[in-house]
Design an enzyme around this catalytic site. Sequence first.
Site, short mmCIF file in Angstrom:
data_model
loop_
_atom_site.label_atom_id
_atom_site.label_comp_id
_atom_site.label_asym_id
_atom_site.label_seq_id
_atom_site.Cartn_x
_atom_site.Cartn_y
_atom_site.Cartn_z
N ARG A 87 3.80 -1.39 66.00
CA ARG A 87 3.48 -0.47 67.01
C ARG A 87 3.16 -1.56 68.31
O ARG A 87 4.15 -2.01 68.79
CB ARG A 87 2.10 0.26 66.73
CG ARG A 87 2.33 1.52 65.60
CD ARG A 87 1.10 1.80 65.04
NE ARG A 87 0.83 0.95 63.75
CZ ARG A 87 0.07 0.97 63.09
NH1 ARG A 87 -0.39 2.16 62.92
NH2 ARG A 87 -0.26 0.18 62.18
N HIS B 207 5.01 6.98 60.43
CA HIS B 207 5.76 6.52 59.23
C HIS B 207 6.89 7.37 58.92
O HIS B 207 7.81 6.83 58.67
CB HIS B 207 4.68 6.91 58.06
CG HIS B 207 3.48 6.18 58.00
ND1 HIS B 207 2.45 6.93 57.96
CD2 HIS B 207 3.23 5.03 57.86
CE1 HIS B 207 1.38 5.90 57.80
NE2 HIS B 207 2.00 4.77 57.80
N SER C 229 -2.93 5.92 60.86
CA SER C 229 -3.59 6.80 59.92
C SER C 229 -5.03 6.83 60.32
O SER C 229 -5.72 7.87 60.41
CB SER C 229 -3.45 6.53 58.76
OG SER C 229 -1.87 6.38 58.49
P1 ADP Z 1 -0.42 -0.99 55.87
O1 ADP Z 1 -1.65 -0.85 55.32
O2 ADP Z 1 0.43 -1.83 54.95
O3 ADP Z 1 -0.58 -1.40 57.35
P2 ADP Z 1 0.22 1.71 56.87
O4 ADP Z 1 0.24 2.98 56.06
O5 ADP Z 1 -0.96 1.51 57.91
O6 ADP Z 1 -0.07 0.41 55.67
O7 ADP Z 1 1.46 1.23 57.68
C1 ADP Z 1 2.43 1.12 57.07
C2 ADP Z 1 3.64 0.45 57.96
O8 ADP Z 1 4.15 1.60 58.95
C3 ADP Z 1 3.33 -0.56 58.77
O9 ADP Z 1 4.47 -1.62 59.07
C4 ADP Z 1 2.95 -0.11 60.16
O10 ADP Z 1 3.03 -1.09 61.03
C5 ADP Z 1 3.91 0.97 60.19
N1 ADP Z 1 3.52 2.06 61.14
C6 ADP Z 1 2.42 2.97 60.87
N2 ADP Z 1 2.29 3.77 61.89
C7 ADP Z 1 3.21 3.37 62.75
C8 ADP Z 1 3.74 4.03 64.05
N3 ADP Z 1 3.06 5.06 64.47
N4 ADP Z 1 4.82 3.52 64.53
C9 ADP Z 1 5.46 2.56 64.17
N5 ADP Z 1 5.31 1.97 62.77
C10 ADP Z 1 4.05 2.54 62.16
#
Ligand code: ADP
Length: 175
Positions: A98, A20, A136
């Site tokens: 990802r 993030h 996460s």
């Molecule tokens: P959501 O429930 O909206 O998916 P997340 O907190 O899991 O919330 O993710 C928020 C955003 O950050 C999403 O677009 C997710 O793809 C991106 N994201 C999370 N981890 C990574 C990572 N390791 N690399 C790239 N993007 C990420």
Amino acid sequence: MAEERVGLYPGTFDPITYGHIDITRRAAKLVDRLVIGVAANASKAPLFSLDERVNMVRAETRAVAEQEGVGIEVQPFDDLLMRYAERIGARIIVRGLRAVSDFEYEFQMAGMNAVLNPKVETVFLMADAKYQPIASRLVKEIAAYGGNIDSFIPPRVAQAIQNKIMAERGGYRAG
Ligand code: ADP
């Protein structure tokens, strides 16, 4: 004068990871001001409360704002994403991609959001290769089994996860 370019990076951030943070840094380079929207997302039954998630995102993105010289504001939200974007004047929604596994869902969401509000553009960013596999959900799973999560999340967040797991175990014995 050109209109201020406001970006919105929405997510659950349960909790914030180096993935993030990397996406936040990349997004900050593209906009004049970045709003990180922390979704209440009660249906996902987050480990951390909305307040805890907002506070962690705030603490961990402060340095990014300073280094990039861009205002970063962290807010909770519990609304339709496009309505929220409109309310804060965001024209750009930032999502991280990802693996291939993210694509189907993100593709559908971006497509439907574009119908709801064609003025808002969704952009997809990729994190640095070393942060791409971080999720996460897996960090929490590894921590629950006593694995080392230091490569995936900042030290304060790692501590918060340990505290949360210990507190939860106070109530019952896992395993
Ligand atoms: P959501 O429930 O909206 O998916 P997340 O907190 O899991 O919330 O993710 C928020 C955003 O950050 C999403 O677009 C997710 O793809 C991106 N994201 C999370 N981890 C990574 C990572 N390791 N690399 C790239 N993007 C990420």
